[in-house]
Design a protein around this motif. Structure first.
Motif, PDB file in Angstrom:
ATOM      1  N   SER A 138       0.443   4.285  -0.357  1.00  0.00           N
ATOM      2  CA  SER A 138       0.400   2.323  -0.056  1.00  0.00           C
ATOM      3  C   SER A 138       0.506   2.033   0.809  1.00  0.00           C
ATOM      4  N   VAL A 139      -0.258   1.430   1.044  1.00  0.00           N
ATOM      5  CA  VAL A 139      -0.645   0.185   2.248  1.00  0.00           C
ATOM      6  C   VAL A 139      -0.731  -1.028   2.147  1.00  0.00           C
ATOM      7  N   PRO A 140      -0.395  -2.317   3.007  1.00  0.00           N
ATOM      8  CA  PRO A 140      -0.484  -3.696   2.752  1.00  0.00           C
ATOM      9  C   PRO A 140      -2.168  -3.730   1.838  1.00  0.00           C
ATOM     10  N   GLY A 141      -2.177  -5.296   1.553  1.00  0.00           N
ATOM     11  CA  GLY A 141      -3.846  -5.203   1.289  1.00  0.00           C
ATOM     12  C   GLY A 141      -4.264  -5.612   2.437  1.00  0.00           C
ATOM     13  N   SER A 142      -4.491  -6.475   3.717  1.00  0.00           N
ATOM     14  CA  SER A 142      -4.915  -7.135   4.414  1.00  0.00           C
ATOM     15  C   SER A 142      -5.593  -6.024   5.157  1.00  0.00           C
ATOM     16  N   PRO A 143      -7.145  -6.678   5.122  1.00  0.00           N
ATOM     17  CA  PRO A 143      -7.828  -5.310   5.520  1.00  0.00           C
ATOM     18  C   PRO A 143      -7.794  -4.989   6.686  1.00  0.00           C
ATOM     19  N   LYS A 144      -7.508  -5.316   7.350  1.00  0.00           N
ATOM     20  CA  LYS A 144      -7.518  -4.587   8.807  1.00  0.00           C
ATOM     21  C   LYS A 144      -5.898  -3.517   8.692  1.00  0.00           C
ATOM     22  N   ALA A 145      -5.142  -3.587   7.648  1.00  0.00           N
ATOM     23  CA  ALA A 145      -3.827  -2.939   7.658  1.00  0.00           C
ATOM     24  C   ALA A 145      -4.736  -1.601   6.933  1.00  0.00           C
ATOM     25  N   VAL A 146      -5.724  -1.515   6.083  1.00  0.00           N
ATOM     26  CA  VAL A 146      -6.195  -0.932   4.841  1.00  0.00           C
ATOM     27  C   VAL A 146      -7.092   0.260   6.063  1.00  0.00           C
ATOM     28  N   ALA A 147      -7.634  -0.879   7.025  1.00  0.00           N
ATOM     29  CA  ALA A 147      -8.450  -0.208   8.344  1.00  0.00           C
ATOM     30  C   ALA A 147      -7.410   1.444   9.280  1.00  0.00           C
ATOM     31  N   LEU A 148      -6.831   0.437   9.295  1.00  0.00           N
ATOM     32  CA  LEU A 148      -5.774   0.900  10.409  1.00  0.00           C
ATOM     33  C   LEU A 148      -5.109   2.164   9.091  1.00  0.00           C
ATOM     34  N   ALA A 149      -4.841   2.026   8.523  1.00  0.00           N
ATOM     35  CA  ALA A 149      -4.538   2.694   7.558  1.00  0.00           C
ATOM     36  C   ALA A 149      -5.154   4.082   6.831  1.00  0.00           C
ATOM     37  N   TRP A 150      -6.387   4.043   6.350  1.00  0.00           N
ATOM     38  CA  TRP A 150      -7.518   5.325   6.762  1.00  0.00           C
ATOM     39  C   TRP A 150      -7.825   5.278   7.904  1.00  0.00           C
ATOM     40  N   GLU A 151      -8.008   4.865   9.116  1.00  0.00           N
ATOM     41  CA  GLU A 151      -8.518   5.373   9.774  1.00  0.00           C
ATOM     42  C   GLU A 151      -7.817   5.936  10.971  1.00  0.00           C
ATOM     43  N   LYS A 152      -6.735   5.662  10.876  1.00  0.00           N
ATOM     44  CA  LYS A 152      -5.444   6.188  11.826  1.00  0.00           C
ATOM     45  C   LYS A 152      -4.272   7.548  11.273  1.00  0.00           C
ATOM     46  N   LEU A 153      -4.775   7.269  10.331  1.00  0.00           N
ATOM     47  CA  LEU A 153      -3.608   8.723   9.585  1.00  0.00           C
ATOM     48  C   LEU A 153      -4.150   8.803   7.550  1.00  0.00           C
ATOM     49  N   ILE A 154      -4.535   8.126   7.453  1.00  0.00           N
ATOM     50  CA  ILE A 154      -5.211   9.151   5.567  1.00  0.00           C
ATOM     51  C   ILE A 154      -6.257   9.784   6.754  1.00  0.00           C
ATOM     52  N   GLU A 155      -7.309   8.942   6.813  1.00  0.00           N
ATOM     53  CA  GLU A 155      -8.541   9.748   6.474  1.00  0.00           C
ATOM     54  C   GLU A 155      -8.529  10.888   7.951  1.00  0.00           C
ATOM     55  N   PRO A 156      -8.000  11.214   8.690  1.00  0.00           N
ATOM     56  CA  PRO A 156      -7.665  12.611   9.732  1.00  0.00           C
ATOM     57  C   PRO A 156      -7.447  13.305   9.067  1.00  0.00           C
ATOM     58  N   GLU A 157      -6.329  13.194   7.968  1.00  0.00           N
ATOM     59  CA  GLU A 157      -5.251  14.615   7.377  1.00  0.00           C
ATOM     60  C   GLU A 157      -5.268  14.070   6.022  1.00  0.00           C
ATOM     61  N   LEU A 158      -6.591  13.923   5.429  1.00  0.00           N
ATOM     62  CA  LEU A 158      -7.120  13.894   3.746  1.00  0.00           C
ATOM     63  C   LEU A 158      -7.071  15.366   3.725  1.00  0.00           C
ATOM     64  N   ALA A 159      -7.488  15.874   3.830  1.00  0.00           N
ATOM     65  CA  ALA A 159      -7.947  17.755   3.336  1.00  0.00           C
ATOM     66  C   ALA A 159      -6.352  18.333   3.840  1.00  0.00           C
ATOM     67  N   HIS A 160      -5.926  17.754   5.138  1.00  0.00           N
ATOM     68  CA  HIS A 160      -4.606  18.321   4.829  1.00  0.00           C
ATOM     69  C   HIS A 160      -4.096  17.661   4.042  1.00  0.00           C
ATOM     70  N   LEU A 161      -3.436  17.136   3.735  1.00  0.00           N
ATOM     71  CA  LEU A 161      -2.393  16.220   2.621  1.00  0.00           C
ATOM     72  C   LEU A 161      -3.096  16.634   1.366  1.00  0.00           C
ATOM     73  N   ALA A 162      -4.020  17.002   0.862  1.00  0.00           N
ATOM     74  CA  ALA A 162      -4.591  17.430  -0.621  1.00  0.00           C
ATOM     75  C   ALA A 162      -4.543  18.894  -0.248  1.00  0.00           C
ATOM     76  N   TRP A 163      -4.499  19.666   0.222  1.00  0.00           N
ATOM     77  CA  TRP A 163      -4.713  21.178   0.309  1.00  0.00           C
ATOM     78  C   TRP A 163      -3.309  21.271   0.856  1.00  0.00           C
ATOM     79  N   GLU A 164      -1.843  21.117   1.108  1.00  0.00           N
ATOM     80  CA  GLU A 164      -0.873  21.013   1.356  1.00  0.00           C
ATOM     81  C   GLU A 164      -0.417  20.386  -0.373  1.00  0.00           C
ATOM     82  N   VAL A 165      -0.390  18.996  -0.891  1.00  0.00           N
ATOM     83  CA  VAL A 165      -0.275  18.922  -2.079  1.00  0.00           C
ATOM     84  C   VAL A 165      -0.167  20.390  -3.533  1.00  0.00           C
TER      85      VAL A 165
END
Length: 167
Positions: A138-165
């Motif tokens: 869950s991330v804030p709704g500002s476009p900058k916050a969405v991009a920050l969360a996706w680019e720096k945190l979610i996308e780099p670990e996306l497959a890893h998150l899915a695999w772990e869970v």
């Protein structure tokens, strides 16, 4: 097995299924720039968008959207409703749903946000955790916050998150 080995194993499992929920009292699917941006970037990263919803910032609507999408997606990204105004209920709703929390996500998001918005980063209640076999972020709704969360945190670990869970 170290983090690099985890990432390699995760990459072998194929595309990650992703759900997107936009929480907003004003947005619709026709003008939801965050939802469009997330879906486009998820697909560019090789993920499959398994579902998308725009809901009002009402606990029952947020809960229903997440309930629906975790049945089809390994990772669900919720954007909006994480602040402290009276209408911001996403964090409170998800806090009652998450089975295991990932406190590091919120901590890292606020640390990175500090570089963009300074002390206002403390107003964010970005969070993540597991729910019914999926990871919910869950991330804030500002476009900058969405991009920050996706680019720096979610996308780099996306497959890893899915695999772990999923193991």
């Amino acid at each position: 097995m170290g983090t690099d080995a985890h990432r390699a194993a995760a990459a072998e499992r194929g595309p990650v299924s992703l759900g997107v929920v936009t929480v907003s009292d004003t947005r619709t699917p026709d003008d939801d720039s965050n939802g469009l941006w997330l879906r486009e970037h998820a697909e560019a990263a090789g993920a499959v968008v398994a579902g998308y919803r725009v809901v009002r910032d009402e606990p029952d609507e947020v809960r229903a959207a997440v309930d629906e999408l975790v049945s089809a997606a390994q990772v669900v990204v919720v954007n909006g409703g994480t602040g402290i105004s009276r209408r911001d209920t996403t964090f409170d709703t998800l806090a009652g749903m998450l089975e295991k929390t990932l406190p590091g996500f919120g901590e890292l998001f606020r640390m990175l946000s500090w570089e963009q918005v300074g002390a206002a980063a403390m107003l964010s209640r970005a969070t993540a955790g597991t729910y019914r076999g999926a990871v919910v972020v869950s991330v804030p709704g500002s476009p900058k916050a969405v991009a920050l969360a996706w680019e720096k945190l979610i996308e780099p670990e996306l497959a890893h998150l899915a695999w772990e869970v999923g193991r």
